[in-house]
Design an enzyme around this catalytic site. Sequence first.
Site, mmCIF file in Angstrom:
data_model
loop_
_atom_site.group_PDB
_atom_site.id
_atom_site.type_symbol
_atom_site.label_atom_id
_atom_site.label_comp_id
_atom_site.label_asym_id
_atom_site.label_seq_id
_atom_site.Cartn_x
_atom_site.Cartn_y
_atom_site.Cartn_z
ATOM 1 N N GLY A 188 0.809 -1.216 0.000
ATOM 2 C CA GLY A 188 0.000 0.000 0.000
ATOM 3 C C GLY A 188 0.841 1.264 0.000
ATOM 4 O O GLY A 188 0.531 2.234 -0.696
ATOM 5 N N THR A 189 1.899 1.266 0.779
ATOM 6 C CA THR A 189 2.734 2.463 0.873
ATOM 7 C C THR A 189 3.342 2.801 -0.486
ATOM 8 O O THR A 189 3.303 3.957 -0.931
ATOM 9 C CB THR A 189 3.851 2.241 1.920
ATOM 10 O OG1 THR A 189 3.229 1.961 3.176
ATOM 11 C CG2 THR A 189 4.741 3.459 2.048
ATOM 12 N N GLN A 206 -7.815 -0.250 3.044
ATOM 13 C CA GLN A 206 -8.660 -0.846 4.085
ATOM 14 C C GLN A 206 -10.039 -1.267 3.579
ATOM 15 O O GLN A 206 -10.863 -1.731 4.367
ATOM 16 C CB GLN A 206 -8.809 0.124 5.275
ATOM 17 C CG GLN A 206 -7.519 0.347 6.039
ATOM 18 C CD GLN A 206 -7.042 -0.883 6.824
ATOM 19 O OE1 GLN A 206 -7.758 -1.875 6.961
ATOM 20 N NE2 GLN A 206 -5.817 -0.815 7.332
ATOM 21 N N SER A 220 -3.461 -3.249 -0.901
ATOM 22 C CA SER A 220 -2.360 -3.950 -0.253
ATOM 23 C C SER A 220 -2.774 -5.375 0.099
ATOM 24 O O SER A 220 -3.855 -5.585 0.668
ATOM 25 C CB SER A 220 -1.983 -3.194 1.021
ATOM 26 O OG SER A 220 -1.065 -3.937 1.781
ATOM 27 N N GLY A 221 -1.916 -6.349 -0.212
ATOM 28 C CA GLY A 221 -2.263 -7.760 -0.023
ATOM 29 C C GLY A 221 -2.483 -8.186 1.416
ATOM 30 O O GLY A 221 -3.414 -8.928 1.715
ATOM 31 N N HIS A 222 -1.625 -7.703 2.332
ATOM 32 C CA HIS A 222 -1.669 -8.273 3.684
ATOM 33 C C HIS A 222 -2.847 -7.797 4.510
ATOM 34 O O HIS A 222 -3.043 -8.247 5.640
ATOM 35 C CB HIS A 222 -0.343 -8.030 4.423
ATOM 36 C CG HIS A 222 -0.087 -6.625 4.867
ATOM 37 N ND1 HIS A 222 -0.150 -6.267 6.187
ATOM 38 C CD2 HIS A 222 0.239 -5.500 4.194
ATOM 39 C CE1 HIS A 222 0.140 -4.978 6.311
ATOM 40 N NE2 HIS A 222 0.388 -4.491 5.115
ATOM 41 N N THR A 236 12.636 -7.426 -10.959
ATOM 42 C CA THR A 236 12.139 -8.793 -11.141
ATOM 43 C C THR A 236 10.895 -9.016 -10.285
ATOM 44 O O THR A 236 10.901 -8.708 -9.092
ATOM 45 C CB THR A 236 13.244 -9.805 -10.759
ATOM 46 O OG1 THR A 236 14.375 -9.545 -11.605
ATOM 47 C CG2 THR A 236 12.785 -11.230 -10.936
ATOM 48 N N CYS A 244 1.077 2.041 12.622
ATOM 49 C CA CYS A 244 2.381 2.679 12.466
ATOM 50 C C CYS A 244 2.696 3.570 13.654
ATOM 51 O O CYS A 244 3.844 3.827 13.944
ATOM 52 C CB CYS A 244 2.399 3.507 11.198
ATOM 53 S SG CYS A 244 1.674 2.642 9.829
HETATM 54 N N1 PLP Z 1 -2.988 3.001 3.600
HETATM 55 C C1 PLP Z 1 -3.773 2.606 4.609
HETATM 56 C C2 PLP Z 1 -5.136 3.214 4.769
HETATM 57 C C3 PLP Z 1 -3.315 1.655 5.518
HETATM 58 O O1 PLP Z 1 -4.093 1.268 6.538
HETATM 59 C C4 PLP Z 1 -2.020 1.111 5.343
HETATM 60 C C5 PLP Z 1 -1.466 0.145 6.322
HETATM 61 O O2 PLP Z 1 -1.700 0.253 7.523
HETATM 62 C C6 PLP Z 1 -1.249 1.544 4.254
HETATM 63 C C7 PLP Z 1 -1.767 2.488 3.398
HETATM 64 C C8 PLP Z 1 0.114 0.992 3.988
HETATM 65 O O3 PLP Z 1 0.035 -0.306 3.423
HETATM 66 P P1 PLP Z 1 1.284 -1.292 3.463
HETATM 67 O O4 PLP Z 1 1.386 -1.797 4.859
HETATM 68 O O5 PLP Z 1 0.940 -2.384 2.487
HETATM 69 O O6 PLP Z 1 2.471 -0.526 3.015
#
Ligand code: PLP
Length: 388
Positions: free
Chosen positions: A70-71, A179, A199-201, A237, A325
């Site tokens: 996601g980041t 989310q 984001s996958g996780h 890759t 975070c």
């Molecule tokens: N955006 C939101 C709204 C999130 O909740 C998060 C993760 O907590 C992220 C972005 C970042 O995703 P990633 O952990 O895959 O980098």
Amino acid sequence: MRIYLDHNATSPPHPDVVEIVARLLRDEFGNASSVHSFGQRAKTQVDEARNEVAALIDGDPGEVVFTSGGTESDNFALRGAADALDPRGRRHIVTTAIEHEAVLTTLKSLERRGWKTTLLSVGERGVLEPAALEAAMTPDTALVSVMHANNEIGTIQPIEALARIAHAHDALFHTDAVQSVGKIPMSVKALGLDLLALSGHKFGGPKGIGALWIRRGLRLGAFMTGGRQERNRRAGTENVPAIGGLGVAARLAREKAGSESHRLAGLRDRLERGILAGVPGTVVNGDPGRRVPNTSNISFDGIEAESLLIALDLEGIAVSTGSACSSGSLEPSHVLRAMGLPHARARNSLRFSLGSTTQDADIDAVIERLPAIVEKLRRLTRTAVGLR
Ligand code: PLP
């Protein structure tokens, strides 16, 4: 019995995801760019996963670029759009004060390059009013970025209306849907988006893998330069095992979308009712009518949320304060502050986020044990204050 109610921080990978990641790591080690059969087999796995991710968000496979999560997807969207829009000379971005750090910090970095950012505050339920966006748009506005669902309170924004406003002013619209994707139905077409980050996780996939959906025709420069992977947009890759795992998570999420969402909303509502009834001085934050089904954010009067988090952890119950975070820091949540909640209430809030592994027994246990834990902490806090 250990109870995990922090699925918004990360979710346990589904067993089928673990299986495919292990299989691909072991058996399909070819480089997806290689011409020989080893490479082509790996590429087939990447293509299949791309189809699954596209299907989950109602996009086309050619619009999906795999990233490290996601980041990176948010960075790619914002920095990529800023680079592409720079020559037009319009350098204003509108966003909300409740975005994830992946967006907020990236925008700060763009400010150092001469971009201006307007951070819109939200109402007390955490919703951005379309009229507030309309009022913030200027002839200089080139990009609007508003998250789909908030990670702390789960509130869903009126994205379709917001995207329409951005487009009426000839600005691009990005949404951080990290989310929401995998939790509720998502259609990039129906919402009228230009860019979407996932984001996958967060929905049973592996960590370190995600995607940016880029509307066909939108010209975004390469985020990572190097080789020609991902149609020249993200060099390096491909992480075939993680991409395959994301594909399986996307398929599973799509297959059980409605039923799982209904199940989680039922559990979440029961948890809330139980806590509100069993623990005096509690209140739910956010918008009860517009939320992802798995998230509940609750303030507990007279308690530091961090202390409650630790007390619950000692009982084997994992929850979170604010965003993952910033756990460990005692700063009140920037989201709750942007909603105008008093400082104390913003520091008293816990996030309970449910997911695929959450069962009735977990909810029963939390409802049963929480009142005594809270009462004990309140007693200790009163004693400590009395001693001062
Ligand atoms: N955006 C939101 C709204 C999130 O909740 C998060 C993760 O907590 C992220 C972005 C970042 O995703 P990633 O952990 O895959 O980098």
